[in-house]
Design an enzyme around this catalytic site. Structure first.
Site, mmCIF file in Angstrom:
data_model
loop_
_atom_site.group_PDB
_atom_site.id
_atom_site.type_symbol
_atom_site.label_atom_id
_atom_site.label_comp_id
_atom_site.label_asym_id
_atom_site.label_seq_id
_atom_site.Cartn_x
_atom_site.Cartn_y
_atom_site.Cartn_z
ATOM 1 N N ASP A 7 0.854 -1.178 0.000
ATOM 2 C CA ASP A 7 0.000 0.000 0.000
ATOM 3 C C ASP A 7 0.894 1.234 0.000
ATOM 4 O O ASP A 7 2.098 1.149 0.256
ATOM 5 C CB ASP A 7 -0.895 -0.031 1.243
ATOM 6 C CG ASP A 7 -1.825 1.168 1.302
ATOM 7 O OD1 ASP A 7 -2.323 1.594 0.246
ATOM 8 O OD2 ASP A 7 -2.044 1.694 2.412
ATOM 9 N N LYS A 61 -16.361 20.004 -0.134
ATOM 10 C CA LYS A 61 -14.992 19.728 -0.577
ATOM 11 C C LYS A 61 -14.910 18.265 -0.959
ATOM 12 O O LYS A 61 -15.653 17.419 -0.426
ATOM 13 C CB LYS A 61 -13.977 20.065 0.512
ATOM 14 C CG LYS A 61 -14.035 19.145 1.721
ATOM 15 C CD LYS A 61 -12.982 19.514 2.741
ATOM 16 C CE LYS A 61 -13.073 18.564 3.942
ATOM 17 N NZ LYS A 61 -12.175 18.927 5.029
#
Length: 1134
Positions: A463, A641
């Site tokens: 990851d 946002k």
């Protein structure tokens, strides 16, 4: 629900039918294979048959004159047929067993429910008991369950059959304890271990089920055990783990509270939970029993991030209805972090989310165990062949079937029963060494069965956020479209904010018209910073003061918001970074509750904003929004946002957003787009009515709510673009360089956008700056585009690949084999915009298409599926919680520790286990060779050479300690293994344990067994009756010398083990001399004690000669090999 005794009986019965079922499957598969052959040949040629190297013109004209093999389809046919022949019948049998087991268990269908507040007796159905039960077995299923788990392995089942055969008089070879003692010891150790684990589980369950909770009744509070909690009870929780679900009346923050869910989903942030508004108006706790109210809740589900229900109060006029969501719920295994909660219990026991999501992960089997299992089967085949040869040399006279089985039993030591015990003990030792290594503190071995896998990895899938990076966000950039501010110009923003909130000076009024442009920029900065300070889910938390008064209490009392002890809690570190930045430029979030939040300006003024609605961030929407009303003006504003891909279609037309997002991403910044929309009172009232109506819907609630919210998300004003940097972990670059030099190919799988992932790959040196990068088009949506992209990629050599999740899905759908083949040739692969499911899918593809071992490493809950799918899973205990760490096979605290974990511990574990396994098999083969020679001399009689205690002692006290001391051996020092990671590359080829090395050990065993037996017969021809003492003494000395021959680095425990075993054997000669007596061949075989012969000089020097002849050639060969063809590690050690 644990398997019952009936289930085990059914399973055992079905195992008897596997052979018949296998024959039927073989016949059916062959018929289907021949039928499918002709049907597949008649299929028309389509795009799957096209070669990847077809030109673009050829593809467009649909030319099909290229004669190539459709590899993907051919491989699928072969793989499907092989699967059916080799393992499909086992899966079919298992499916039948599971189906019958489910029928026997009679699981109840889960349904939605109506729960009356404080009245469990009104429940329409009987719900499960609220008790935890983690035990595998019960009193009746323990013994059959443990035996089934052990004897489903070929090795243990084989020895069980051999031991049982000794009850048949005609097949009896020696004493019963010779066969039953080792098997009984292994089974006893296993049962004791399982029993201890079961007792510990029972004690833990009993402790959890006996925890006391406060229940609210009409008479007040009463204490009751956790196991006595029922659906409908009102439970009072104060900062402890809970079993309740919807919150009815918390007393913190005006009907809200904070909880921690790290034990449920691994997330360490505090989460805000809100109460039902209706119950907040009640004057006293007892009034909860005076109202007539109920909760209608959905049926128990796995999803811990969603809940749908309604709260209804019937005694009001009109009736009061409120919708319930995830914000009103407290799941089991969560902890109240602040305040007191009164909740009504909705789900109990095995219907809670935590229990429904609990599943036993699949047991991972290491490649070394599979290889040893194949070698064990080869030994069994050799044992049968040897037995047939012995019977054939007899001429198949008499009851040869009985003699054949007697020989099989006689040569049973060729397969050592101690093999699994030694390997399991060795793996436990490796795990202990890993956890005790001071250079990698905090490392935890959670799966002790696969430490050797760490030494054979070829692919590492990692990851990005929190693994390669620190997951510590720092605000770096604010872009307004025409002007951009970085870390070196933040003081300008601070100055603009100070001017915006400064008190107007009358003397400066005439000068206001002069800096018109500057005032415009100042106004835009003010709007952007205010939007960032308001649009979030961050809550300020104040630590306790010395006098015991909490800062939050003081804040409510006198509005004294101190900056000293304030910390921010949020579900995302990005939001915390944004709020901290607004604090640094002068606009500080000082307080937040359920209905309002307060900002402090640079001048010290506190501004209050009322929260009308809030829309949390989800992975599907990729954005969050909030509707607020300003206290002073009453203006209503909708702030939002989110990611650029989600916000691009929402904001008004602009010509800079896409370009600047790409620029920031190339700098390695995580971007967020901030926008706003002013609402009139009428617009908001209309929206609120539609929104509340959608929230009350039971069916398709999420879809309807999303549709209402999207009606507001149109033509929003673009305010700014923010950039946040996620810094790299310590020593990421040298660690990745180390892994690459070790021959490990690294794939980075992340959910971030393509530009950010590419930038992190370059900055971490996963991809060198001089290396070519092939970027797949992000808009690959059909087979044709995937075909052309793969053709373009095939023409490039030695370049890294960057591909998005959407393009990857299309390529795998049509060209799975070709894509994996090309990607595996790349030095590095970066997959961006990957979902957790796609991460696990990539792991499965690598395991399926390559014969190499894979490792996955991550730190978040979205990495769990990838970690569990890999051959070896490593979790990092990071800021995203412990979920990945708890689900992994190995847990580390920093990414840099993986270098030592693989290069040192993984390498040593594999080489030690390979040597240990082969030496244990050598120990069995050498004594079987001696038995074969002995039987052939005595007219192929199936009579044992060694009986009773000698056979048991040979595999235990006489040789166990020196052989097991091989787990301490190492060819090079840890520092040398880290300095030369190329040593690791040799292990991936599996040369330490292969059929070649196994054959070498077989030849050594045959040579040494023959020398020991024939040497005893030749040198002691006049004293032939002492053959037992002669050959066995030489055998023990040979084994001790062979251990010394294989040791490359001596440890003081190895020396101690050698002398301890030798001392035990000498003591046996003195005190157990009846086992080493004269061997007389008469009507029967007798052993007569003769201690005097053992102590003669002739015995000593002749045994020494036999031992030297059996071992000296091997020492000479080892010396010559190290001199003329030394292994790589010997060059370094010298």
């Amino acid at each position: 629900e644990r398997p019952s005794f009936t289930w085990y009986c059914i399973r055992s019965y079905l195992c008897l039918l596997e052979i018949n079922l296998y024959i039927a499957v073989l016949f059916t598969v062959n018929m289907l294979f021949f039928l499918s052959r002709y049907s597949l040949e008649d299929e028309p040629s389509n795009l799957d048959e096209m070669p990847l190297m077809m030109s673009e013109e050829g593809f467009e004209n649909d030319e099909s004159d290229y004669h190539t093999l459709p590899r993907a389809r051919a491989n699928q046919r072969q793989r499907g047929l092989g699967w059916l022949l080799m393992g499909g019948w086992k899966i079919l049998c298992g499916s039948c067993c599971d189906c019958l087991a489910r029928m026997c268990r009679r699981t109840k269908e889960l349904k939605a429910r109506t729960v009356w507040l404080g009245h469990p007796e009104k429940c329409e159905e009987k719900y499960p008991k609220n008790a935890i039960k983690n035990q595998k077995y019960n009193f009746f299923t323990f013994v059959p369950g443990v035996l089934y788990q052990q004897f489903k392995f070929f090795l243990n089942l084989y020895f069980l059959v051999v031991a049982c055969s000794q009850f048949v008089p005609s097949l009896k070879i020696g004493y019963l304890y010779t066969y039953w003692a080792p098997l009984g010891f292994v089974m006893a150790v296993t049962m004791v271990r399982e029993a201890v684990d079961e007792v510990r589980r029972y004690q833990r369950d009993k402790e959890m089920n006996s925890q006391l909770y406060s229940k609210l009744t009409v008479r007040g509070k009463v204490q009751l055990k956790s196991s006595d909690i029922q659906v409908g009870d009102l439970i009072i929780v104060e900062k402890v783990g809970i079993k309740s679900i919807p919150t009815v009346k918390p007393f913190v923050f005006l009907g809200s509270c904070f909880i921690r869910t790290d034990q449920l989903d691994g997330e360490t942030d505090w989460k805000l939970k809100v109460a039902v508004v209706c119950t907040q108006r009640l004057p006293a706790l007892g009034d909860l029993f005076s109202i007539n109210a109920y909760v209608y809740a959905q049926k128990p589900q796995l999803d811990i991030h969603s809940f749908e229900g309604n709260f209804t109060r019937e005694d009001g006029d009109p009736q009061i209805h409120e919708s319930l969501s995830i914000d009103h719920t407290l799941w089991a295994s969560t902890i109240v972090a602040s305040g007191t909660v009164i909740g009504v219990v909705i789900y109990t026991g095995k219907e809670t989310r935590s229990v429904l999501n609990t599943s036993s992960p699949k047991n991972k089997v290491g490649l070394l165990d599979l290889e040893l299992n194949r070698l064990t089967k080869a030994l069994f085949l050799a044992q049968v062949v040897l037995s047939i040869v012995m019977v054939a040399l007899q001429g198949f006279v008499g009851p040869w079937f009985r003699n054949l089985f007697r020989f099989i039993v006689l040569f049973s030591y060729i397969i050592p029963i101690s093999l699994r015990v030694n390997l399991d003990m060795g793996k436990s030792a490796y795990g202990w060494m890993i956890m005790k290594d001071e250079n990698i503190p905090g490392t935890v071995v959670r799966t002790s069965t696969i430490p050797e896998e760490l030494g054979r990895l070829v692919y590492l899938l990692t990851d990005k956020t929190g693994t390669l990076t620190q997951n510590e966000m720092i605000f770096k950039r604010l872009h307004l479209g025409t002007v951009s501010y970085g870390t070196d110009t933040m003081d300008e923003i601070q100055s603009h904010i100070g001017q915006s909130y400064a008190q107007p000076q009358p003397a400066q009024a005439p000068k206001a018209a002069a800096p018109k442009v500057r005032r415009s920029v100042s106004s835009r900065i003010h709007e952007a910073v205010k939007a960032i300070a308001l649009c979030h889910n961050v809550t300020p938390v104040y630590e306790s003061r010395a006098n015991g008064e909490t800062e939050s209490t003081a804040a409510e009392a006198d509005q004294d918001f101190s900056d000293d002890n304030r910390t921010y809690q949020a579900s995302s570190p990005d939001e915390v970074a944004l709020v901290r930045w607004t604090e640094s430029v002068g606009l500080t979030l000082v307080n937040r509750d359920l209905t309002s939040l307060q900002l402090k300006t640079p001048a010290g003024q506190v501004l209050t904003y009322y929260i009308l609605q809030i829309f949390p961030f989800t992975s599907e929407s990729k954005r969050m929004g909030i509707i607020i009303r300003e206290e002073t003006t009453g203006d209503i504003t909708f702030y939002m946002k989110g990611a650029d891909v989600a916000m691009a279609s929402i904001v008004q037309y602009n010509d800079w957003l896409e370009e600047e997002c790409g620029n920031m991403a190339r700098e390695g910044l995580r971007t967020l787009v901030v926008a706003k929309k002013s609402l009139s009172e009428e617009q908001y009232t209309d929206f609120e009515n539609r929104y509340n109506q959608a929230k009350l819907s039971i069916h398709d609630r999420a879809l309807k709510v999303s549709a209402v919210v999207e009606s507001l998300e149109r033509e929003m004003e673009l305010l700014c673009l923010t950039g946040v940097e996620d810094q790299l972990q310590a020593d990421v670059r040298p660690t990745l360089e180390l892994l690459r030099n070790a021959g490990i190919k690294i794939w980075m799988l992340t959910g971030d956008k393509l530009e950010t992932a590419t930038c992190i790959a370059k900055s971490s040196h996963l991809v060198s700056r001089s290396q070519d990068i092939h970027v797949f088009r992000s808009q690959v949506s059909n087979r044709g585009e995937a075909h052309l992209e793969l053709n373009a990629f095939r023409r490039k050599h030695d370049c890294a690949l960057v591909i998005s999740g959407d393009s990857l899905e299309v390529c795998l759908r049509y060209y799975e084999h070709e894509f994996v083949e090309l990607a595996c040739q790349c030095p590095a692969v970066v997959c961006c915009r990957c979902s957790p499911t796609q991460k696990a899918q990539i792991v499965h593809l690598l395991k399926q298409h390559t014969a190499n071992r894979t490792c996955a490493i991550g730190d978040g809950g979205n990495d769990v599926s990838m970690i569990q799918a890999a051959d070896c899973g490593i979790g990092i205990e990071g800021k995203e919680g412990k979920q990945a760490s708890l689900a992994a096979d190995f847990s580390i605290t920093q990414f840099k520790h993986i270098g030592r974990l693989l290069m040192v511990h993984g390498r040593n574990s594999y080489k030690r286990s390979a040597a240990l396994g082969q030496f244990v098999m050598h120990r069995g083969m050498i004594i079987s060779t001696m038995q074969a020679v002995f039987s052939s001399i005595f007219y192929f009689a199936s009579v044992p050479l060694y009986q009773g205690f000698l056979m048991v002692g040979y595999s235990t006290i006489y040789t166990m300690f020196p052989v097991f001391s091989l787990v301490l051996d190492q060819d090079v020092k840890p520092e040398m293994a880290l300095l030369y990671p190329e040593l690791y590359k040799d292990l991936t080829k599996g040369r330490s344990l292969s059929f070649k090395t196994f054959l070498i050990w077989v030849l050594i065993s045959i040579y040494q067994g023959g020398i020991l037996m024939y040497g005893a017969l030749v040198l002691f021809e006049s004293e032939f009756v002492h053959v037992v003492a002669i050959s066995f003494t030489a055998l023990i000395l040979t084994e001790l010398l062979m251990v010394a021959l294989n040791i490359r680095t001596w440890h003081w425990l190895m020396v101690l083990a050698e002398f301890l075993s030798l001392g035990c054997y000498i003591a046996s000669l003195a005190f157990l001399n009846e086992y080493f007596g004269k061997f007389l061949t008469c009507v029967c075989f007798l052993f007569i004690p003769d201690l005097g012969f053992i102590t003669t000089p002739a015995f000593l020097w002749k045994v020494s000669v036999i031992t030297v002849v059996s071992c000296l050639p091997l020492y000479i060969i080892k010396y010559l090999k190290r001199k003329f063809s030394p292994p790589s590690y010997s060059k370094l050690s010298s």
